[in-house]
Design a protein around this motif. Structure first.
Motif, PDB file in Angstrom:
ATOM      1  N   GLN A  71      18.564  -7.858 -79.979  1.00  8.20           N
ATOM      2  CA  GLN A  71      20.020  -7.820 -80.121  1.00  8.20           C
ATOM      3  C   GLN A  71      20.615  -9.203 -79.929  1.00  8.20           C
ATOM      4  N   ARG A 121      16.949  -4.213 -79.307  1.00  7.25           N
ATOM      5  CA  ARG A 121      18.304  -3.937 -79.789  1.00  7.25           C
ATOM      6  C   ARG A 121      18.963  -2.755 -79.061  1.00  7.25           C
ATOM      7  N   PRO A 124      22.584   2.634 -81.009  1.00  9.12           N
ATOM      8  CA  PRO A 124      23.959   3.001 -81.344  1.00  9.12           C
ATOM      9  C   PRO A 124      24.361   4.398 -80.907  1.00  9.12           C
ATOM     10  N   ASN A 184      28.589   3.518 -77.216  1.00 10.90           N
ATOM     11  CA  ASN A 184      27.803   4.121 -78.284  1.00 10.90           C
ATOM     12  C   ASN A 184      28.368   5.480 -78.669  1.00 10.90           C
ATOM     13  N   VAL A 195      30.552   2.979 -88.287  1.00 10.99           N
ATOM     14  CA  VAL A 195      30.396   1.675 -88.931  1.00 10.99           C
ATOM     15  C   VAL A 195      30.807   1.718 -90.403  1.00 10.99           C
ATOM     16  N   LEU A 198      34.319   0.458 -90.996  1.00 13.75           N
ATOM     17  CA  LEU A 198      34.668  -0.919 -90.663  1.00 13.75           C
ATOM     18  C   LEU A 198      34.894  -1.745 -91.920  1.00 13.75           C
ATOM     19  N   VAL A 201      32.085  -3.353 -94.345  1.00 16.20           N
ATOM     20  CA  VAL A 201      30.860  -2.557 -94.272  1.00 16.20           C
ATOM     21  C   VAL A 201      30.951  -1.396 -95.262  1.00 16.20           C
ATOM     22  N   VAL A 209      23.239  -1.783 -91.495  1.00 14.76           N
ATOM     23  CA  VAL A 209      23.573  -2.157 -90.112  1.00 14.76           C
ATOM     24  C   VAL A 209      22.430  -1.770 -89.184  1.00 14.76           C
ATOM     25  N   ALA A 211      22.427  -2.926 -85.753  1.00 13.10           N
ATOM     26  CA  ALA A 211      22.974  -2.823 -84.407  1.00 13.10           C
ATOM     27  C   ALA A 211      24.397  -3.361 -84.420  1.00 13.10           C
ATOM     28  N   TYR A 212      25.154  -3.025 -83.392  1.00 11.24           N
ATOM     29  CA  TYR A 212      26.494  -3.577 -83.265  1.00 11.24           C
ATOM     30  C   TYR A 212      26.840  -3.670 -81.797  1.00 11.24           C
ATOM     31  N   GLU A 213      27.908  -4.411 -81.474  1.00 14.20           N
ATOM     32  CA  GLU A 213      28.324  -4.548 -80.088  1.00 14.20           C
ATOM     33  C   GLU A 213      29.826  -4.700 -80.033  1.00 14.20           C
TER      34      GLU A 213
END
Length: 217
Positions: A71, A121, A124, A184, A195, A198, A201, A209, A211-213
Motif C-alpha cells: 500500500q 495492501r 477494502p 472500509n 469506487v 468516484l 474512476v 482499483v 486499493a484506496y485510502e
C-alpha cells in the motif's frame, strides 16, 4: 460488528461477550489490557502527550519498507516476513485476499514468503482475521505465532479465555503486529460500488482499483 471472526470459532465463541470491541464496555477494555500486555498503563503527561495519542511505547521510529506492491512501502509486511524467515515464529496470520483488487478478504495462515505477501495492501472490506484461530489451535507444529491485524481484532484476540489466548490456542508465544484502523466497506461489492462513483474512476475502471485510502480528518 467489524466481522473480526471471533464468533465464528470454537476456541473464541465463549469469550465474545468479554472480548468483542463492540459489546458491553467495548473498546474501553483496551485501557485495562495495556497493563497486562505491556506491564504498565500509558503515561498521561501534560508536557508529553505521545502516549496519550499512541499508547504505551519505549520508542517511536519513522520507518520505510522496501516491499513491492504494498500500500505504501511495506513496513508491516516486511516485519512479518523478517520474523518468519528468521525463524522467530512458526507461522504468521495476515489479512489476505482471495484475488487481486477487491477480492473477498480472508485470513491467511502463513508459512512461506508467498503466503505473507498475500497480506499486502489495505483491504477494502471487512476481514474475519480471527476465524482462522481454530486451525492455529489444532496445529501442533505452531507454538510461536505472529498475528497481524487491526485494533478491534487484536482486542478480541487478547480477550480470549479471560485474557489468556496463549493457553487457549496451545501456544508457547503469541506476538501481535497491530495495524491502524481503516475506512472500509462491509463487503467487496459495496467497496467496488463506492469506487465506481468516484470522479475519474467510474464503473468502467472500478476493476482496475487495487486499493484506496482516506485522508486523515
Amino acid at each position: 460488528c467489524s466481522n473480526c471472526g471471533l464468533c465464528k470459532t470454537d476456541v473464541g465463541i465463549a469469550s465474545v461477550t468479554d472480548s468483542c470491541a463492540f459489546i458491553g464496555d467495548g473498546m474501553a477494555r483496551a485501557e485495562g489490557l495495556e497493563e497486562r500486555v505491556h506491564g504498565r498503563s500509558r503515561a498521561y503527561d501534560a508536557s508529553n502527550l505521545d502516549e496519550a495519542y499512541f499508547g504505551v511505547h519505549d520508542e517511536i521510529l519513522l520507518a520505510r519498507g522496501n516491499v513491492g506492491g504494498a500500500q505504501w512501502t511495506g513496513v508491516a509486511t516486511g516485519i512479518a516476513l523478517a520474523w518468519l524467515e528468521a525463524g522467530e515464529v512458526d507461522a504468521v496470520v495476515v489479512a489476505g485476499s482471495s484475488e487481486d483488487g477487491f477480492g473477498s478478504p480472508e485470513p491467511v495462515l502463513c508459512r512461506t514468503k508467498e503466503d505473507v505477501l498475500r497480506g499486502r495492501r489495505v483491504k477494502p472490506s471487512l476481514c474475519p482475521s480471527l476465524a482462522i484461530l481454530d486451525q492455529v489451535r489444532d496445529d501442533a507444529s505452531i507454538k510461536r505465532l505472529l498475528f497481524c491485524g487491526v485494533g478491534c481484532s487484536v482486542q478480541a484476540l487478547r480477550g480470549i479465555n479471560k485474557g489468556d489466548p496463549v493457553k487457549a490456542l496451545n501456544l508457547d508465544e503469541l506476538y501481535v503486529l497491530g495495524t491502524h484502523c481503516v475506512d472500509n466497506s462491509p463487503t467487496p461489492e459495496a467497496a467496488k460500488k463506492f469506487v465506481s462513483t468516484l470522479p475519474g474512476v467510474g464503473e468502467e475502471r472500478a476493476d482496475d482499483v487495487l486499493a484506496y485510502e482516506f485522508m486523515a480528518d
